[in-house]
Design a protein around this motif. Sequence first.
Motif, PDB file in Angstrom:
ATOM      1  N   UNK A  97       0.832  -1.199   0.000  1.00 36.94           N
ATOM      2  CA  UNK A  97       0.000   0.000   0.000  1.00 36.94           C
ATOM      3  C   UNK A  97       0.873   1.257   0.000  1.00 36.94           C
ATOM      4  N   UNK A  98       0.255   2.392  -0.340  1.00 32.65           N
ATOM      5  CA  UNK A  98       0.936   3.697  -0.271  1.00 32.65           C
ATOM      6  C   UNK A  98       1.132   4.124   1.181  1.00 32.65           C
ATOM      7  N   UNK A  99       2.314   4.694   1.468  1.00 34.27           N
ATOM      8  CA  UNK A  99       2.565   5.229   2.806  1.00 34.27           C
ATOM      9  C   UNK A  99       3.514   6.418   2.713  1.00 34.27           C
ATOM     10  N   UNK A 100       3.303   7.397   3.574  1.00 31.64           N
ATOM     11  CA  UNK A 100       4.314   8.412   3.832  1.00 31.64           C
ATOM     12  C   UNK A 100       5.106   7.913   5.024  1.00 31.64           C
ATOM     13  N   UNK A 101       6.381   7.683   4.834  1.00 31.57           N
ATOM     14  CA  UNK A 101       7.183   7.028   5.863  1.00 31.57           C
ATOM     15  C   UNK A 101       7.439   7.972   7.032  1.00 31.57           C
ATOM     16  N   UNK A 102       7.389   7.461   8.250  1.00 31.09           N
ATOM     17  CA  UNK A 102       7.558   8.323   9.425  1.00 31.09           C
ATOM     18  C   UNK A 102       8.984   8.847   9.551  1.00 31.09           C
ATOM     19  N   UNK A 103       9.101  10.029  10.101  1.00 32.06           N
ATOM     20  CA  UNK A 103      10.426  10.589  10.350  1.00 32.06           C
ATOM     21  C   UNK A 103      11.010   9.955  11.605  1.00 32.06           C
ATOM     22  N   UNK A 104      12.349   9.858  11.664  1.00 30.81           N
ATOM     23  CA  UNK A 104      13.018   9.333  12.844  1.00 30.81           C
ATOM     24  C   UNK A 104      13.160  10.456  13.870  1.00 30.81           C
ATOM     25  N   UNK A 105      12.604  10.241  15.054  1.00 29.48           N
ATOM     26  CA  UNK A 105      12.603  11.283  16.078  1.00 29.48           C
ATOM     27  C   UNK A 105      13.707  11.104  17.105  1.00 29.48           C
ATOM     28  N   UNK A 106      14.366   9.940  17.117  1.00 35.00           N
ATOM     29  CA  UNK A 106      15.429   9.686  18.100  1.00 35.00           C
ATOM     30  C   UNK A 106      16.654   9.154  17.377  1.00 35.00           C
ATOM     31  N   UNK A 107      17.691   9.990  17.254  1.00 33.68           N
ATOM     32  CA  UNK A 107      18.864   9.562  16.509  1.00 33.68           C
ATOM     33  C   UNK A 107      19.741   8.592  17.292  1.00 33.68           C
ATOM     34  N   UNK A 108      19.335   8.253  18.510  1.00 35.45           N
ATOM     35  CA  UNK A 108      20.066   7.248  19.297  1.00 35.45           C
ATOM     36  C   UNK A 108      19.536   5.837  19.030  1.00 35.45           C
TER      37      UNK A 108
END
Length: 420
Positions: A97-108
Motif C-alpha cells: 500500500x501507499x505510505x508516507x514514511x515516518x520521520x526518525x525522532x530519536x537519533x540514538x
Amino acid sequence: MSDKKIPSTFTLSRRRVLKTLAVGSAALSMPTLAANASESSHDYSKTINFKGDHQAGVITKEQKDASFIAFDVTSETLDGLETVLKILTERIAYLTQDHVLPANTDDKLPPHESGILGRALKPDSLTITVALGDSLFDKRFGLAPFKPKYLQTMTSFPNDRLEPNWCGGDITLQICADSPESVIYAVRDIIQHTNRYLSPRWKMDGFLPSRDIDNKSTAINLFGFKDGTGNASASDEKLMNELVWVTDTDKEQSWCVGGSYQAIRLIRFNLEFWDRTPLEDQENNFGRHKISGAPIGMKHEQDSPEFDKDPHGDRILFDSHMRRAEPRNPERHTAKLRRRSYSYSLGLSNTGALDMGLIFVSYQKNLKTGFIDTQKRLNGEPLERYIKPFGGGYYFVLPGLNNDQSYMGANLIQLAKKPT
C-alpha cells in the motif's frame, strides 16, 4: 520415431527456407519503439491486491524484478510459527500500500526503515507470495498429519548437480515488483521484522531481460529465446482451476483449497558454449525460431506447431524442448502447470565463467502431473548440454487471505492446535 537431425540436403534446405520466412515476417511486424518510453511511463503507484481466495504473484502477470528467498524457522513452538505467519501477513499488507514514511525522532535508535525509497513508499506492483516447504511438516510443530498430498523434498534428476546450500527451506517468499529497489526494500523490511523467528537459507534475485514497449511480449531468457510462450491464459478461470489451483473437488487437505504447488529450479546456463553454437542448432534445441518465437516453420509466436502435420519430426525435432515439454498428445496443455520464470546473474563462477541462468518457477495443482512429469519428459534433451540445475525446491503456496482467516495459514495452524 527418430530424434536425429535431418540428414537430407532437401530437408535442410527446406528448413532454412522456413526459418528465413519466419524471421522476415517477424522483422516486418516489429513495432517502432520510442526511446525511453518505458522509463517515462513507469507507474510506481500501481497496486496489486494481496487479498482474495488466492495469493497474488501466482497467475499475476510477471513484474520486471524479483527475489526468491528461502528461510528456516528458528522458533521451536507452534505459537512461534503462528507469530511468523501473522508478521508476514502484516508486512505484506503494509508493503503493498501507499505510505508516507515516518520521520526518525530519536537519533540514538536505529531508523524505522531502510530509507532507500526516500519518504514515500509506493506499491510499484509489489506482490509477496508465501509458500511452505516439505521440511516444515516434520515433528517440530505437529503439522505432519496436515501435509499437502504431493509435497516432497526435491530430489535430483539425471542432469542435476544439486548443492545443499541452494536447496530447500521451511518457508519461501517470492517477492516481485517493477523495480529492483522496491524488491530490495521489501526484502529488508521482512528480514528486519522476522529475524527473531526466521533464518535466511538461500536467496536469488531475478529479472526479465527484454520486453516490447507495449509490455505484452513474452520475456526473453538469456539464451535469447522467448520463455513461457505456451502458458495457459490467466484470465481463463476454468483452466486455472484445472492446472494451478487446488479446489474443493480435489483429494487434498481441506486447508489447501485455494493454494498451489510451487516448483523452483535454479538453473545455471553455459552461455560461453551456447554463444558458439550455430543458430540452426539453437533453434532445433528449442523447436522455435529465435527472433519471432514462432514454432519452426511458422510465422508467429502463438501459432500452433501442428505436430500432427509433422509426424516424423522433420520440421520440429522430437528431441526439441517444446515438443518434449508439451507434446500435445492427446491434448493441449500436456504440461499441467503454469510457469513464471526469471533470469538471474551472479557474476562469475570459480572458474571464471559467467554465472548466469534461469530461476525456473512453475505453479500447479498437482506436483506430479505438473512439474515432475514434465521434467521426466525433458530428461536427456539436447538442451541439457547447456544447462545445469543446482538448487531450488518444492513448496506449497498458502491459500489467499479471505474473510475466513485473520492471517495467512490460519486454517492450518488451527488444525494443528486442535486436541487429538
